[in-house]
Design a protein around this motif. Structure first.
Motif, PDB file in Angstrom:
ATOM      1  N   ASP A 181       4.772   7.212   8.651  1.00  0.00           N
ATOM      2  CA  ASP A 181       4.359   5.834   8.112  1.00  0.00           C
ATOM      3  C   ASP A 181       5.516   5.575   7.108  1.00  0.00           C
ATOM      4  OD1 ASP A 181       3.473   3.859   6.778  1.00  0.00           O
ATOM      5  OD2 ASP A 181       1.532   4.519   6.169  1.00  0.00           O
ATOM      6  N   ARG A 183       5.878   3.497   4.901  1.00  0.00           N
ATOM      7  CA  ARG A 183       5.613   3.171   3.566  1.00  0.00           C
ATOM      8  C   ARG A 183       5.420   4.393   2.755  1.00  0.00           C
ATOM      9  NH1 ARG A 183      -0.466   0.916   4.820  1.00  0.00           N
ATOM     10  NH2 ARG A 183      -0.228   2.668   5.995  1.00  0.00           N
ATOM     11  N   ILE A 187       6.368   4.347  -1.348  1.00  0.00           N
ATOM     12  CA  ILE A 187       5.318   4.711  -2.202  1.00  0.00           C
ATOM     13  C   ILE A 187       5.853   5.958  -3.103  1.00  0.00           C
ATOM     14  CG2 ILE A 187       2.904   5.816  -2.309  1.00  0.00           C
ATOM     15  CD1 ILE A 187       2.410   3.818   0.130  1.00  0.00           C
TER      16      ILE A 187
END
Length: 277
Positions: A181, A183, A187
């Motif tokens: 992922d 993301r 993050i």
């Protein structure tokens, strides 16, 4: 104390806004000659391309799928090889540690201590690695969310060592499968405050996928690496081997040495574009 946004390894500076550093080598430390052949070949490629290079190899693969699988040369035989790689070839060296008692001894001959993904929450191991003063690279466990890594990084920093790297290597998805992922990278950059590493080869691993060994799909490595580099990372972790299909471990997901230069040249273009804004 906070994690350093720029981590120095020898003459290299690793940072999410700096040109990426390559962490690369074969999965296992097989022989002294093989280590020197691989490190020398990768150094030649990275020098040609102007990419910083840290040599990676493991003296013990302690979490093999099968008890009968080859694990590496072991600590005693590995230490003088690591020392000679650093002095003779002039390359920084990274290796895994699995027990806190190993940290101090290994730290004498390597530049980066790596905490395997399965052990990333082992507080005593993190503390022992941090207290050596060496750079600590912690791989995110396949069982963790990216925001959980802030607590892992904090354990290293709170032990008095702000020089920590956090590595993304995918997350478990069903049986024998990992997925990435993307993301996770922004993050982790935001919450950990340290340089982020993408492990593009273990990200395509299929843990235990061959019954008594892990499988993988090395064809997917360039896609994972390009996606991550386009988001801005401090380092790219790639396992590589001159003959992956004959390697004692992780062969299915290792990049062929003959293909490494082309991949790195391509990644450098993505890196330059990502960091030119």
């Amino acid at each position: 104390m906070q994690a350093n946004a720029i981590v120095k390894v020898g003459n290299l500076e690793i940072g999410n806004d700096r040109p990426f550093t390559l962490i690369a080598g074969p999965c296992q430390l097989e022989t002294r000659q093989h280590a020197f052949d691989m490190a020398g070949a990768i150094k030649e490629i990275t020098t040609k391309l102007g990419i910083g290079f840290i040599y990676k190899t493991s003296f013990d693969k302690a979490n093999r799928t099968s008890r009968n699988a080859k694990r590496g040369l072991g600590l005693e035989l590995a230490l003088p090889i690591f020392e000679d790689l650093r002095s003779d070839l002039g390359v920084p060296v990274l290796t895994d540690v699995h027990e806190r008692e190993q940290c101090k001894e290994v730290a004498h001959v390597v530049d980066v201590l790596q905490i395997p993904a399965f052990l990333c929450r082992q507080t005593d191991l993190l503390d022992a690695a941090a207290r050596t003063g060496r750079v600590v690279n912690v791989k995110k466990g396949q069982f963790l969310a990216p925001w959980d890594m802030k607590n892992v990084v904090a354990k290293v920093v709170d032990s008095g060592n702000p020089n920590v790297l956090a590595t993304e290597r995918g997350v478990s998805f069903g049986y024998n499968t990992l997925v990435n992922d993307m993301r996770a990278i922004p993050i982790m950059k935001e919450q950990c405050g340290c340089p982020i590493v993408i492990d593009a080869t273990h990200s395509v691993q299929q843990p235990g996928g061959q019954g008594t060994a892990s499988g993988g799909d090395r064809r997917m490595v360039p896609y994972i690496a390009r996606a991550a580099v386009s988001l801005g990372v401090g380092a790219v972790f790639l396992e590589t081997h001159q003959d992956p299909d004959s390697a004692p471990s992780d062969g299915p997901n290792m990049v062929k040495l003959s293909e490494l230069e082309g991949l790195l040249a391509n990644l450098k273009k993505f890196d330059e574009l990502a960091k030119s804004a």
